[in-house]
Design a protein around this motif. Structure first.
Motif, mmCIF file in Angstrom:
data_model
loop_
_atom_site.group_PDB
_atom_site.id
_atom_site.type_symbol
_atom_site.label_atom_id
_atom_site.label_comp_id
_atom_site.label_asym_id
_atom_site.label_seq_id
_atom_site.Cartn_x
_atom_site.Cartn_y
_atom_site.Cartn_z
ATOM 1 N N ALA A 19 21.151 118.817 -51.361
ATOM 2 C CA ALA A 19 20.264 119.835 -50.808
ATOM 3 C C ALA A 19 20.534 120.189 -49.354
ATOM 4 O O ALA A 19 20.300 121.322 -48.953
ATOM 5 N N TRP A 20 21.014 119.250 -48.542
ATOM 6 C CA TRP A 20 21.134 119.520 -47.117
ATOM 7 C C TRP A 20 22.514 119.211 -46.582
ATOM 8 O O TRP A 20 22.935 118.066 -46.546
ATOM 9 N N ALA A 21 23.172 120.233 -46.105
ATOM 10 C CA ALA A 21 24.512 120.053 -45.567
ATOM 11 C C ALA A 21 24.491 119.473 -44.160
ATOM 12 O O ALA A 21 25.483 118.929 -43.711
ATOM 13 N N GLU A 22 23.370 119.564 -43.436
ATOM 14 C CA GLU A 22 23.349 119.102 -42.058
ATOM 15 C C GLU A 22 23.347 117.571 -41.934
ATOM 16 O O GLU A 22 23.634 117.050 -40.883
ATOM 17 N N PHE A 23 23.050 116.838 -42.997
ATOM 18 C CA PHE A 23 23.114 115.383 -42.959
ATOM 19 C C PHE A 23 24.508 114.949 -43.380
ATOM 20 O O PHE A 23 25.149 115.584 -44.193
ATOM 21 N N SER A 24 24.967 113.834 -42.834
ATOM 22 C CA SER A 24 26.254 113.281 -43.250
ATOM 23 C C SER A 24 26.143 112.767 -44.675
ATOM 24 O O SER A 24 25.080 112.341 -45.109
ATOM 25 N N GLY A 25 27.232 112.784 -45.401
ATOM 26 C CA GLY A 25 27.253 112.283 -46.768
ATOM 27 C C GLY A 25 26.916 113.367 -47.773
ATOM 28 O O GLY A 25 26.480 114.448 -47.423
ATOM 29 N N ASP A 26 27.151 113.054 -49.046
ATOM 30 C CA ASP A 26 26.877 114.037 -50.086
ATOM 31 C C ASP A 26 25.725 113.624 -51.003
ATOM 32 O O ASP A 26 25.454 114.281 -51.991
ATOM 33 N N GLY A 27 25.081 112.512 -50.688
ATOM 34 C CA GLY A 27 23.930 112.077 -51.474
ATOM 35 C C GLY A 27 24.267 111.209 -52.663
ATOM 36 O O GLY A 27 23.376 110.788 -53.387
ATOM 37 N N SER A 28 25.545 110.928 -52.873
ATOM 38 C CA SER A 28 25.933 110.081 -54.001
ATOM 39 C C SER A 28 25.816 108.609 -53.615
ATOM 40 O O SER A 28 25.656 108.271 -52.447
ATOM 41 N N ALA A 29 25.926 107.736 -54.596
ATOM 42 C CA ALA A 29 25.845 106.299 -54.327
ATOM 43 C C ALA A 29 26.995 105.833 -53.444
ATOM 44 O O ALA A 29 26.829 104.955 -52.607
ATOM 45 N N LYS A 30 28.158 106.434 -53.610
ATOM 46 C CA LYS A 30 29.320 106.031 -52.813
ATOM 47 C C LYS A 30 29.348 106.686 -51.436
ATOM 48 O O LYS A 30 30.019 106.203 -50.535
#
Length: 48
Positions: A19-30
């Protein structure tokens, strides 16, 4: 208590995944979102 916290985190991840590109990471477990400031948390809370 620990189970509740883990379930809450899992639910939160499911809701905000991608949902949010401004946070680091892609939201997956890895590659989870990386929230580094209270402003990041405020943005997360405001969008939920």
């Amino acid at each position: 208590m620990r189970k509740t916290v883990l379930m809450t985190i899992a639910l939160l991840c499911a809701v905000v995944q991608g949902a949010w590109a401004e946070f680091s990471g892609d939201g997956s477990a890895k590659n989870p979102y990386i929230l580094t400031s209270s402003d990041d948390w405020d943005q997360l809370a405001a969008r939920s």
